[in-house]
Structure formats: structure tokens, C-alpha cells
Design a protein around this motif. Structure first.
Motif, PDB file in Angstrom:
ATOM      1  N   SER A  55       0.821  -1.207   0.000  1.00 57.41           N
ATOM      2  CA  SER A  55       0.000   0.000   0.000  1.00 57.41           C
ATOM      3  C   SER A  55       0.858   1.261   0.000  1.00 57.41           C
ATOM      4  CB  SER A  55      -0.937  -0.001   1.209  1.00 57.41           C
ATOM      5  OG  SER A  55      -0.216   0.096   2.416  1.00 57.41           O
ATOM      6  N   VAL A  56       2.070   1.168   0.566  1.00 51.55           N
ATOM      7  CA  VAL A  56       2.991   2.311   0.552  1.00 51.55           C
ATOM      8  C   VAL A  56       3.640   2.450  -0.824  1.00 51.55           C
ATOM      9  CG1 VAL A  56       5.126   3.256   1.511  1.00 51.55           C
ATOM     10  CG2 VAL A  56       3.455   2.173   3.024  1.00 51.55           C
ATOM     11  N   LEU A  57       4.070   1.329  -1.381  1.00 50.88           N
ATOM     12  CA  LEU A  57       4.784   1.347  -2.667  1.00 50.88           C
ATOM     13  C   LEU A  57       3.798   1.200  -3.819  1.00 50.88           C
ATOM     14  CD1 LEU A  57       7.839  -0.938  -1.749  1.00 50.88           C
ATOM     15  CD2 LEU A  57       7.615   1.547  -1.530  1.00 50.88           C
ATOM     16  N   ALA A  58       2.772   2.005  -3.804  1.00 51.66           N
ATOM     17  CA  ALA A  58       1.731   1.942  -4.832  1.00 51.66           C
ATOM     18  C   ALA A  58       1.521   3.327  -5.418  1.00 51.66           C
ATOM     19  CB  ALA A  58       0.430   1.416  -4.235  1.00 51.66           C
ATOM     20  N   GLY A  59       1.713   3.442  -6.710  1.00 52.53           N
ATOM     21  CA  GLY A  59       1.489   4.719  -7.374  1.00 52.53           C
ATOM     22  C   GLY A  59       0.018   4.940  -7.658  1.00 52.53           C
ATOM     23  N   THR A  60      -0.352   6.177  -7.889  1.00 58.11           N
ATOM     24  CA  THR A  60      -1.750   6.509  -8.166  1.00 58.11           C
ATOM     25  C   THR A  60      -1.976   6.990  -9.588  1.00 58.11           C
ATOM     26  OG1 THR A  60      -1.385   8.757  -7.334  1.00 58.11           O
ATOM     27  CG2 THR A  60      -2.195   7.106  -5.758  1.00 58.11           C
TER      28      THR A  60
END
Length: 773
Positions: A443-448
Motif C-alpha cells: 500500500s505504501v509502494l503503490a502509485g496513483t
């Protein structure tokens, strides 16, 4: 309070209060369906039905057990039953204990007359079997509502959090087994919102249950419900402490499916409930292997209105399920479960445009297997499966002899039975918390933004979540030792490991940032048997990915402001509390990491490095991060400042011992176990501690020094190792391992007191030092 009064409380609180988990989720958000622009089916052709316990349901939906025992509950049950009958679904009632204790309230459970054709589940608390209930009581519950099957619900945490709760849970399994053998209808073991572990599933299957409802964490937190019922501040605090407790639904579903496979019962039905809120949730759970999906909250709110409102809710949910099946090209439930239909979030990221990566992709598709390779089913079993720490016993004769001569305490060498028990406890902890860690880091290493997809996908590749084409892959992702130590430290000082999840994610992301940059600085083209980031996408991109992971480590840590405890620690960081104290600690780790790396790089240009200098270097490069991990865990566990400092010293000493053990294995390790040639570190001209000690011996080290300056090759490597052995470098290095291990044990004792001897930290520390790879 009476049983009926408690049930009314539960209805009121669920309707009026926010009782959901704040941090834990079901895990379903990590999955998506592969959209099919050409589904090649008509919407009308989609069949959502399935058969369970010889009854056909129009959809795999269970109106979960909710209530009963009061007039209000009776009205809700009647409306639910009418809707279930109209729509062809299954339903369960709430615990019938109240009706067994008082026949007057039996009418509130009478759903069969309103749902004559539905699949109906009776319900009793399993723990009542320890309070005088028998098979006869269970049979009466079934007969009371003419049920097709019986839920025996398991709610140990809820019971102990209730002032009036039932706390006698010993020897319950044998009584469940007796019910399964004698009652004559299927018995389903059901949690109520905290999930079923793999171990519990094994025991229940062996006892003869006909199905298991995982009822995992991620929906209603019954700890929070009980907090709202608590009569005293003490009870409220205890209930609040367990708000984030439990096994996420997806993880529990995976555990139960694995357990049934191990038991040779692959067809044993598994129900998924806990946090199910939509038709797509139903579809995902079914795709992940659920035979029936239970929902409660969506129906409870509508049942307060009318039966028609419940029917409307059912129509929307089932239609959403149908559309999800249609848009994924699935005609029926069986096709919904096919590999490639449900995929993880990272599967949606595009492949890199790098020419080298395209070449590798082309070569992998030459054998015609490419499509099948990459349309794999990605489940929670893929998370953390390579991260467990195995127990490897040391060479007893050599270790014992050298330890006796040094007078140091050697790591415990448990008997076979105690080793199995020790390993089980660590395995249980890791199997519960490492998947949550992976979810937190994802969830932290997730781009939007779609344009940044490859940037984050490169991070996923380095973390072991994606292959060279940036598609999901089960690659070796490291042991996750540092975050595991962080969460273990939190629990050891009396905290909830969930509070330490942001910190655990931060230290692991920070560790991996350092590895990305190390690979560039050292020119290493492979890590964990795969090309490094810079080798695939070039140095500039790799530097940028590493920089991003450095920043995201802080982002991970600062999530504790939103999800963690609001308690402050006045003596830390000028009274500004845990988040700032944690940032201070992470910053200190970063500084020490770079200082250690500076020394390591400078040592490559020097031939006069001493053992003392080397120890100072690994204190920064290796031990500081391990020490910071244990200190952060203690911080988020609510420990006092003195205990945090002792926990830091424990981690620092264990970090030194860990690295020295690594140095020993780099020279004398068994190549069949380590996967590296014997003496590999010498061939790489790595200035490890055993070598520096040997070179520092004025007499014995002369021959080795001459060979070192001339250059060690595979031909003269055996001679170099023999000269190394003559200096006693191996024996001395092992004594250093034991010295720092003992220092760590002393610090752990100062931090925890007597419980240190029972701490999983001690067990993990011993395992790390006994490892052979």
C-alpha cells in the motif's frame, strides 16, 4: 446482563456506532478482475447459482448470522427470512442460547415458516459445550428452526472482553468432535470476525466439521463493539487494545484452503465472511475459493426498514456479482475461479519498454508457455512464503568445543520436540504478521497515476513481487528479518504488533533502498539470483527508484500518525510523542547506514584495515538497522525509554553477531546449503572479519598476507583457507559471535526482565545464529 439484553446491545451498537477496523482490511482490495473487452457471452447467460448441502442457491450468498432473542431481533429475522425465501439464498440466525435458556423467545428465531425452501443454519456458541451443553442442546437448536445445518461459532476474544463472558476454552475440540459425530446434520465451524488460522482449521477438519466459515478481520471489529458495551474504564481499555486484532479474511481463506488440502479434504466447503460489503467483494471471494460468502452489515441496516428493502439490497449485490462475472468473461462460478480471471494489483501494470526487457520477454514466449506463465493465480500464499526462518542446527562437536574454551554462553540447542514447538510458535507469528507486512508495504509502494506505473513496478520487482517484465512473480524476497524483529519487539514489551506495522514496513523499505544503491556502488549485477535494478533499467533509473524508496520509508512510518496509538511519550523528542520519536530513530538509522557504507567503500582502497575498524563499519552498515528495528518495535509497543534503549542494544549486538556469522559462512559455509562456492568471500577479496583477524596476526598471518597481496585464485584458494585456519580465525570469529550474542541476551533481559527467557525474540536470535545459509 441477560443474553437477550446483550443481543439488543449488539444490534444498537452496530447500527449507531463506527465499529469497523481502522487499519486491518479484508485484503480484497489487492485483487482486481481482468477486464474482457470481448467477453463473448451475453449478460443473460451468466449463471450465478451454486449448490451447497444439496440445495441450489441463486447466488453463493449467505445472509450471515446476526441476531435473535428479543422482539426487535425477531422482526429483523422475519424480514431477512422473507427476503431470503424470495431471492433463493441462504441464511443463519444469531446464537440460539437465549431460546434454549428461555422458551418464550423461541419465536424470535422462527425463520423456517418465512423461508420454507431456504438453506437455513442454526447457531450456538461452541464454548457452551464447556458449560454443560451437550449434543442434545445442539439438536434442540437445529429442531427449533428446522435447520439444514448447525453453526458452532468460535469467539474466544469476544468472550474474554465481555464482563459476563465465558472463558473456559480448554478441551473444547473433543466436544466439537462429539457433536459432529452424533448430531446428524452438517456442522460448520464459524469464527465471528477474527479469522481462522491454519492450525485451527487443521484441528477442526480432523474433528469432523462439514465446513468452515473463516469470518476474518476487516469488517466489523467486535472488540470495538464490546468497547461500547463496556461498563468500566478498565473494560473499555482492554477492548480498545484489541480493535486491530485478527486475521484478514483473504489470509484466513488461504489458510483454511491450505489446511483442507493437507487433510485430504479438498472439497470441504469454505465460507468467506468478514468485511464483505459489495457484489464485487462476493465475486472476489468466490474467485479466491469461497463456496459461500456471508454478509451481515449491509442486510442489517436494510432489515430495520423492511423485507422489501432487504430484497432490494440483495438484487443490487447479486446484479453487481453478475456484471463482474460478465465483464471478466465468466459464464458461471467455475469459470470465475479460472487462473487469470482474478489478478493482483501489480498485474495491471504495463511491462517495461526497455529493449533488454523486451528481449527477455520474447525469449520467454518462444516455447509457447508465456501466456500460461503470466496468467497465474496470485494469492496470499505468495506473500511472505519465502520469509520464514528455518531452524538449522549447528555442528555440535565443533561449536561446543570452541564455546567451552571461550567460556561464552552458546545459543540454545533444543531437543527435537522443543525445536518443533519453538518453530511452530515463530511460524504462527510469521504466518500471521508477514502477510500483513506485505500488504502494508504494497500500500505504501503503490502509485496513483498511470504514467508512474513503471516507477512503482520497478520497486515491486526489487521487493520480489514482480518479474523482469513487471508482472507478478513469486521471487525470493529476503527473510524480512528486520520487520519481523520490529513486530516481535513490540509484542515482547506488551504491545500489539499491529501498532508497529508502519514502523516494520518503514525499516524494510529503508533496508531495500540501501540494497538498491549498494548494488550500484558495488557493481553487482545480480541479487537473489536475479538481475539487479540497475542491470535491467540502468543506473539513473535505479538511483531514482532507490531515492523514492528512501522517501517512502518515511511515508510508511508516518502512517502511524493515522493508524497508531495516540499515546505520547513525554520523555522522548521533547514531549512530541511516538511519531516524532520514530522519525528521529529512523533518521539515526539512515545516517549510520551511510556512515557504514562510506567506510565499506573506503576499505576497498586500503590494505591496512583492522578488525576493530571493520566492527565499527558493520555497526553502521548492518547492526544499526537491526537495532533500530527492535527499538522502533519497543517504542510502538509503549515501552519506557530505558527499555527502548536496552532493546536497541539487543538489536545492535544481534546485528553484529548476525554479520560475523555471515562472514564465517562466506568462507567456510557448505556450498550445497549457501548456494555459493566455498571461500567465495575470499575470491571476491571481501575484507571480512575472519580474514582481517588472520591478516592482523604478526606471525601466523604472514603467509596468508603474502598470498593475499599476490592475489587469490580458485587454484590457490585451498591453500589460502588452510593458512586462514592456522591463525585460528574461524575459532576466534565464532567466539565473537557468541560474545555479541551474549551481550544481546543481557540487553534483552534488561529490557524485558524474566519474560525474556520466553520471548520469541530469543528464539529468533538463536535461530539466526544457528543458520547455515
Amino acid at each position: 446482563m441477560s443474553t437477550a439484553g446483550r443481543k439488543d446491545d449488539h444490534i444498537r451498537i452496530n447500527l449507531d456506532e463506527d465499529v469497523g477496523f481502522r487499519q486491518l482490511t479484508t485484503g480484497l482490495e489487492r485483487y482486481h478482475f481482468m477486464h474482457q473487452a470481448l467477453p463473448e457471452i451475453d449478460l443473460a447467460d451468466v449463471d450465478t447459482s451454486n449448490v451447497l448441502f444439496r440445495k441450489r442457491l441463486t447466488a453463493p450468498v449467505l445472509v450471515s448470522s446476526m441476531t435473535g432473542g428479543t422482539s426487535r431481533a425477531g422482526l429483523i429475522n422475519r424480514r431477512l427470512a422473507e427476503a431470503v425465501q424470495a431471492k433463493g439464498l441462504a441464511m443463519g440466525v444469531g446464537s440460539q442460547r437465549a431460546a434454549l435458556e428461555d422458551s418464550i423467545v423461541e419465536a424470535s428465531f422462527s425463520v423456517r415458516k418465512h423461508a420454507p425452501d431456504a438453506l437455513v443454519f442454526a447457531n450456538l456458541g461452541a464454548v457452551q459445550l464447556n458449560y454443560g451443553y451437550s449434543v442434545d442442546h445442539c439438536r434442540r437448536a437445529v429442531d427449533m428452526i428446522e435447520a439444514d445445518a448447525l453453526f458452532l461459532h468460535l469467539n474466544p476474544l469476544q468472550e474474554v472482553l465481555q464482563p459476563e463472558g465465558d472463558t473456559l476454552w480448554g478441551e473444547l475440540l473433543s466436544r466439537i468432535e462429539e457433536v459432529c459425530k452424533q448430531i446428524g446434520v452438517p456442522v460448520i465451524a464459524k469464527e465471528v470476525g477474527w479469522g481462522i488460522s491454519r492450525q485451527a482449521a487443521r484441528h477442526l477438519i480432523a474433528a469432523g466439521v462439514s465446513a468452515i466459515d473463516v469470518a476474518g478481520a476487516g469488517g466489523t471489529s467486535w472488540s470495538e463493539v464490546e468497547k461500547h458495551r463496556a461498563p468500566t474504564e478498565r473494560h473499555r481499555r482492554l477492548a480498545a487494545a484489541f480493535r486491530e486484532w485478527g486475521i484478514p479474511t483473504v489470509t484466513s481463506l488461504s489458510f483454511v484452503r491450505a489446511a483442507r488440502k493437507e487433510a485430504g479434504r479438498p472439497d470441504l466447503p469454505v465460507f468467506a465472511s468478514g468485511g464483505m460489503r459489495s457484489g464485487q467483494d462476493i465475486a472476489k471471494a468466490v474467485a479466491l475459493g469461497a463456496d459461500l460468502v456471508g454478509l451481515a452489515a449491509p442486510f442489517l441496516k436494510r432489515a430495520v426498514e423492511s423485507a422489501a428493502a432487504v430484497e432490494e439490497e440483495i438484487d443490487i449485490l447479486v446484479e453487481e456479482l453478475r456484471i463482474a462475472m460478465f465483464a471478466s468473461g465468466s459464464r458461471n462460478i467455475e469459470e470465475l475461479r479460472k487462473p487469470g480471471v482474478l489478478i493482483s494489483t501489480t498485474d495491471l501494470m504495463p511491462a517495461p519498454t526497455n529493449s533488454a526487457a523486451r528481449t527477455r520477454q520474447d525469449s520467454q514466449f518462444e516455447d509457447g508457455e508465456g501466456d500460461r506463465k503470466h496468467q497465474r493465480f496470485f494469492s496470499v500464499n505468495d506473500l511472505g512464503s519465502d520469509d520464514s526462518v528455518a531452524v538449522t542446527q549447528p555442528n555440535q562437536s565443533e561449536t561446543e568445543a570452541e564455546t567451552e574454551s571461550s567460556g561464552a554462553r552458546k545459543p540454545r540447542s533444543p531437543s527435537a520436540s522443543s525445536t518443533e514447538q519453538m518453530n511452530e510458535s515463530l511460524a504462527d507469528f510469521a504466518s500471521l504478521w508477514l502477510p500483513r507486512l506485505e500488504e502494508e508495504m504494497r500500500s505504501v509502494l503503490a502509485g496513483t497515476h498511470p504514467m508512474q506505473a513503471n516507477h512503482y513496478a520497478m520497486m515491486h520487482y526489487h521487493m520480489g513481487w514482480a518479474d523482469e517484465m513487471l508482472r507478478p512473480s513469486k521471487s525470493t524476497a529476503g527473510k524480512r528479518v528486520r520487520p519481523l524483529l520490529c513486530m516481535l519487539a513490540c509484542e515482547a514489551v506488551g504491545g500489539n504488533p499491529a501498532e508497529a506495522l508502519p514502523a516494520a514496513a518503514a525499516v524494510e523499505i529503508l533496508h531495500n533502498f540501501s540494497l538498491v544503491h549498494d548494488d550500484i556502488e558495488d557493481g553487482d549485477e545480480t541479487r537473489r539470483h536475479r538481475p539487479t535494478l540497475w542491470a535491467l533499467w540502468g543506473v539513473p533509473q535505479a538511483i531514482n527508484v532507490g531515492d523514492a524508496m528512501f522517501a517512502l520509508a518515511y511515508s510508511a512510518l508516518l502512517r502511524s500518525v493515522e493508524t497508531g496509538s495516540a499515546d505520547g511519550i513525554p520523555e522522548l523528542s521533547g514531549g512530541k510523542g511516538r511519531p516524532l520519536a520514530a522519525v528521529d530513530r529512523l533518521t539515526e538509522i539512515c545516517i549510520k547506514l551511510t556512515e557504514g557504507q562510506h567506510l565499506d567503500l573506503s576499505f576497498e582502497e586500503r590494505e591496512d584495515v583492522s578488525a576493530a575498524e571493520y566492527l565499527h563499519m558493520i555497526g553502521g552498515k548492518t547492526a544499526a538497522l537491526i537495532a533500530g528495528s527492535t527499538a522502533l518495535g519497543a517504542l510502538f509497543g509503549g515501552a519506557e525509554n530505558a527499555a527502548i534503549k536496552s532493546m536497541y542494544q539487543f538489536g545492535y549486538s544481534m546485528g553484529l553477531a548476525f554479520q560475523i556469522q555471515d562472514d564465517i559462512l562466506g568462507i567456510w559455509g557448505d556450498s550445497k546449503v549457501t548456494g555459493k562456492p566455498a571461500g567465495n568471500d575470499i575470491l571476491r577479496r571481501k575484507k571480512s572479519l575472519p580474514l582481517l583477524y588472520a591478516l592482523g596476526q604478526s606471525d601466523e598471518g604472514k603467509g596468508l598476507g603474502f598470498l593475499w597481496r599476490r592475489g587469490i585464485t580458485e587454484e590457490n584458494l585451498p591453500e589460502a583457507i588452510a593458512l586462514l585456519d592456522e591463525t585460528g580465525a574461524k575459532r576466534w570469529s565464532k567466539a565473537q559471535v557468541l560474545k555479541y550474542h551474549n551481550d544481546g541476551m543481557q540487553a534483552l533481559g534488561q529490557a524485558l526482565g524474566e519474560p525474556a527467557g520466553r520471548s520469541l525474540l530469543l528464539e529468533l536470535a538463536d535461530q539466526l545464529l544457528q543458520r547455515q545459509n
